[in-house]
Design an enzyme around this catalytic site. Structure first.
Site, mmCIF file in Angstrom:
data_model
loop_
_atom_site.group_PDB
_atom_site.id
_atom_site.type_symbol
_atom_site.label_atom_id
_atom_site.label_comp_id
_atom_site.label_asym_id
_atom_site.label_seq_id
_atom_site.Cartn_x
_atom_site.Cartn_y
_atom_site.Cartn_z
ATOM 1 N N PRO A 1 0.788 -1.233 0.000
ATOM 2 C CA PRO A 1 0.000 0.000 0.000
ATOM 3 C C PRO A 1 0.821 1.283 0.000
ATOM 4 C CG PRO A 1 -0.162 -1.145 2.116
ATOM 5 C CD PRO A 1 0.493 -2.078 1.153
ATOM 6 N N ASN A 2 0.315 2.227 -0.764
ATOM 7 C CA ASN A 2 0.842 3.593 -0.854
ATOM 8 C C ASN A 2 2.146 3.722 -1.644
ATOM 9 O OD1 ASN A 2 -1.288 4.796 0.733
ATOM 10 N ND2 ASN A 2 -0.392 3.717 2.474
ATOM 11 N N ARG B 1 4.314 10.932 -1.814
ATOM 12 C CA ARG B 1 4.227 10.646 -0.379
ATOM 13 C C ARG B 1 5.565 10.879 0.329
ATOM 14 N NH1 ARG B 1 4.680 4.230 1.184
ATOM 15 N NH2 ARG B 1 4.139 5.059 3.213
ATOM 16 N N TYR C 1 10.898 8.961 1.291
ATOM 17 C CA TYR C 1 10.864 8.012 0.173
ATOM 18 C C TYR C 1 11.420 8.565 -1.140
ATOM 19 C CZ TYR C 1 7.901 5.528 3.482
ATOM 20 O OH TYR C 1 7.428 4.901 4.605
ATOM 21 N N ASN D 1 7.992 -5.773 -1.027
ATOM 22 C CA ASN D 1 7.952 -4.661 -0.086
ATOM 23 C C ASN D 1 6.487 -4.567 0.354
ATOM 24 O OD1 ASN D 1 7.867 -2.337 1.357
ATOM 25 N ND2 ASN D 1 8.960 -1.076 -0.141
ATOM 26 N N ALA E 1 3.187 -0.909 4.687
ATOM 27 C CA ALA E 1 2.653 -0.906 6.063
ATOM 28 C C ALA E 1 2.237 -2.306 6.529
ATOM 29 C CB ALA E 1 1.477 0.055 6.157
ATOM 30 N N GLU F 1 12.843 -9.534 1.223
ATOM 31 C CA GLU F 1 12.093 -8.342 1.674
ATOM 32 C C GLU F 1 12.885 -7.075 1.331
ATOM 33 O OE1 GLU F 1 12.114 -8.186 5.956
ATOM 34 O OE2 GLU F 1 10.368 -6.869 6.035
ATOM 35 N N HIS G 1 12.761 -2.673 1.803
ATOM 36 C CA HIS G 1 12.161 -1.414 2.262
ATOM 37 C C HIS G 1 13.003 -0.274 1.744
ATOM 38 C CE1 HIS G 1 9.343 -3.485 4.749
ATOM 39 N NE2 HIS G 1 10.334 -4.238 5.191
ATOM 40 N N ARG H 1 13.356 3.912 12.469
ATOM 41 C CA ARG H 1 12.110 4.684 12.497
ATOM 42 C C ARG H 1 11.270 4.336 13.732
ATOM 43 N NH1 ARG H 1 9.391 4.694 6.740
ATOM 44 N NH2 ARG H 1 8.164 6.313 7.791
ATOM 45 N N ARG I 1 7.313 0.132 13.648
ATOM 46 C CA ARG I 1 7.893 -0.430 12.418
ATOM 47 C C ARG I 1 8.984 -1.459 12.712
ATOM 48 N NH1 ARG I 1 5.765 3.126 8.425
ATOM 49 N NH2 ARG I 1 5.484 5.194 9.331
HETATM 50 C C1 DQA Z 1 8.245 0.902 3.727
HETATM 51 C C2 DQA Z 1 8.368 1.079 5.226
HETATM 52 C C3 DQA Z 1 7.038 0.839 5.921
HETATM 53 O O1 DQA Z 1 7.175 0.994 7.322
HETATM 54 C C4 DQA Z 1 6.005 1.837 5.416
HETATM 55 O O2 DQA Z 1 4.749 1.597 6.002
HETATM 56 C C5 DQA Z 1 5.923 1.882 3.944
HETATM 57 C C6 DQA Z 1 7.141 1.774 3.146
HETATM 58 C C7 DQA Z 1 9.550 1.258 2.977
HETATM 59 O O3 DQA Z 1 9.663 0.881 1.822
HETATM 60 O O4 DQA Z 1 10.425 1.909 3.551
HETATM 61 O O5 DQA Z 1 4.845 2.079 3.376
HETATM 62 O O6 DQA Z 1 7.963 -0.458 3.445
#
Ligand code: DQA
Length: 147
Positions: free
Chosen positions: A9-10, A17, A22, A73, A76, A97, A99, A106, A110
């Site tokens: 998501p996002n 964002r 990011y 990835n 959240a 994985e 990120h 952070r 998280r």
């Molecule tokens: C994320 C880190 C997560 O904590 C966050 O909710 C994201 C992006 C990252 O790529 O750094 O949406 O996965």
């Protein structure tokens, strides 16, 4: 070799964002980077992005027997989704994985990664480059390299 690259998501809002965290490059830019990396490394890479937990679970399930590995990835959902963890375990495909941000430095919420518990490796805090590293690592892993 065929990999599935999943973004949660996002991540479709990259560029917009929280650019301080990011960066300013967009999700399209990320897809381009992934395409280039896959071509360079010589693997097939299919990408998938969803804002919905169940859709991500469905996509992982359909990866069984089709892909050699998964780069994920979960965004959240990393920190909340036992369903994604269980799906990754169910298909028994090697998963890496990624990120973009350094999640370890952070917020406290998280600090847990459920998906990470089913992954052979995590790359965090390296921005888009983390995806390239994950793809290369996964290829070596699938070729039998366990270092
Ligand atoms: C994320 C880190 C997560 O904590 C966050 O909710 C994201 C992006 C990252 O790529 O750094 O949406 O996965």
């Amino acid at each position: 070799m065929r990999f599935l690259i999943i973004n949660g998501p996002n991540l479709n809002l990259l560029g917009l964002r929280e650019p301080d965290i990011y960066g300013r490059r967009t999700y399209e830019d990320l897809l381009e980077e992934i395409r280039k990396e896959c071509a360079q490394v010589g693997v097939e890479g299919d990408t998938f992005q969803s804002n919905h937990e169940g859709d991500i679970v469905d996509r992982i399930q359909t990866a069984y027997g089709v892909y050699d590995g998964i780069v994920i990835n979960p965004a959240a959902y990393t920190h909340t989704s036992v369903a994604i963890l269980d799906a990754l375990k169910a298909v028994v495909l090697p998963a890496v994985e990624v990120h973009l941000s350094d999640v370890a430095s952070r917020e406290s919420f998280r600090q847990v990664s459920y998906a990470g518990m089913a992954c052979v490796k995590t790359f965090a805090g390296e921005g888009f480059a983390g995806y390239g590293k994950a793809i290369r690592y996964l290829k070596s892993y699938c070729e039998g390299d366990r270092t």
